[in-house]
Design a protein around this motif. Structure first.
Motif, PDB file in Angstrom:
ATOM      1  N   ASP A  17       0.824  -1.206   0.000  1.00 14.59           N
ATOM      2  CA  ASP A  17       0.000   0.000   0.000  1.00 14.59           C
ATOM      3  C   ASP A  17       0.863   1.262   0.000  1.00 14.59           C
ATOM      4  N   ALA A  18       1.965   1.251   0.725  1.00  6.04           N
ATOM      5  CA  ALA A  18       2.861   2.410   0.750  1.00  6.04           C
ATOM      6  C   ALA A  18       3.468   2.635  -0.640  1.00  6.04           C
ATOM      7  N   ARG A  19       3.893   1.562  -1.287  1.00  3.24           N
ATOM      8  CA  ARG A  19       4.469   1.690  -2.639  1.00  3.24           C
ATOM      9  C   ARG A  19       3.425   2.129  -3.656  1.00  3.24           C
ATOM     10  N   VAL A  20       2.250   1.548  -3.553  1.00  6.90           N
ATOM     11  CA  VAL A  20       1.155   1.880  -4.468  1.00  6.90           C
ATOM     12  C   VAL A  20       0.832   3.373  -4.374  1.00  6.90           C
ATOM     13  N   LYS A  21       0.770   3.874  -3.161  1.00  8.30           N
ATOM     14  CA  LYS A  21       0.468   5.293  -2.957  1.00  8.30           C
ATOM     15  C   LYS A  21       1.572   6.159  -3.558  1.00  8.30           C
ATOM     16  N   ALA A  22       2.832   5.787  -3.300  1.00 10.42           N
ATOM     17  CA  ALA A  22       3.957   6.567  -3.824  1.00 10.42           C
ATOM     18  C   ALA A  22       3.996   6.539  -5.352  1.00 10.42           C
ATOM     19  N   LEU A  23       3.617   5.414  -5.936  1.00  4.51           N
ATOM     20  CA  LEU A  23       3.645   5.261  -7.396  1.00  4.51           C
ATOM     21  C   LEU A  23       2.394   5.791  -8.082  1.00  4.51           C
ATOM     22  N   ARG A  27      -3.364  -1.480  -6.104  1.00  3.08           N
ATOM     23  CA  ARG A  27      -2.856  -2.788  -5.670  1.00  3.08           C
ATOM     24  C   ARG A  27      -2.879  -3.779  -6.827  1.00  3.08           C
ATOM     25  N   SER A  28      -3.981  -3.772  -7.560  1.00  2.00           N
ATOM     26  CA  SER A  28      -4.122  -4.728  -8.655  1.00  2.00           C
ATOM     27  C   SER A  28      -3.058  -4.515  -9.727  1.00  2.00           C
ATOM     28  N   ALA A  29      -2.849  -3.271 -10.118  1.00  2.00           N
ATOM     29  CA  ALA A  29      -1.833  -2.982 -11.139  1.00  2.00           C
ATOM     30  C   ALA A  29      -0.447  -3.347 -10.631  1.00  2.00           C
TER      31      ALA A  29
END
Length: 82
Positions: A17-23, A27-29
Motif C-alpha cells: 500500500d505504501a508503494r502503491v500510494k507513492a507510485l 494494488r491490482s496494477a
C-alpha cells in the motif's frame, strides 16, 4: 480480466500500500506488474538452465569458435585509437 482473491500477511499489505500510494497506482496494477516480472525472471532462469544443460550435454570443441581476425565484423581498425 479475471477477478481473484489473495491472502497476504498484514505487513506485506502495508508495504504494498505504501508503494502503491507513492507510485500513484493500484494494488491490482502493482500485483500484475510484480507477477509479470516474477514470471519473466523464472522464464529467463529456465532458459539459462537449458543453455547450461545443452553445453554440458554437448561441450564446446577446441577451435569451434575460433574466427580468423580478417573475418571479424568490426574490421581491422576498429580497436585502434585513430
Amino acid at each position: 480480466m479475471k477477478i481473484i482473491q489473495m491472502t497476504m500477511d498484514n505487513d506485506l499489505v502495508e508495504r504494498v500500500d505504501a508503494r502503491v500510494k507513492a507510485l500513484g497506482t493500484t494494488r491490482s496494477a502493482f500485483a500484475r506488474d510484480a507477477l509479470r516480472d516474477a514470471l519473466k525472471r523464472l522464464d529467463e532462469k529456465e532458459l539459462e538452465e537449458r543453455h547450461v544443460a545443452g553445453y554440458k550435454r554437448d561441450p564446446v570443441q577446441p577451435g569451434e569458435f575460433d574466427i580468423p581476425e580478417d573475418d571479424h565484423a568490426w574490421g581491422d581498425g576498429a580497436w585502434s585509437s585513430d
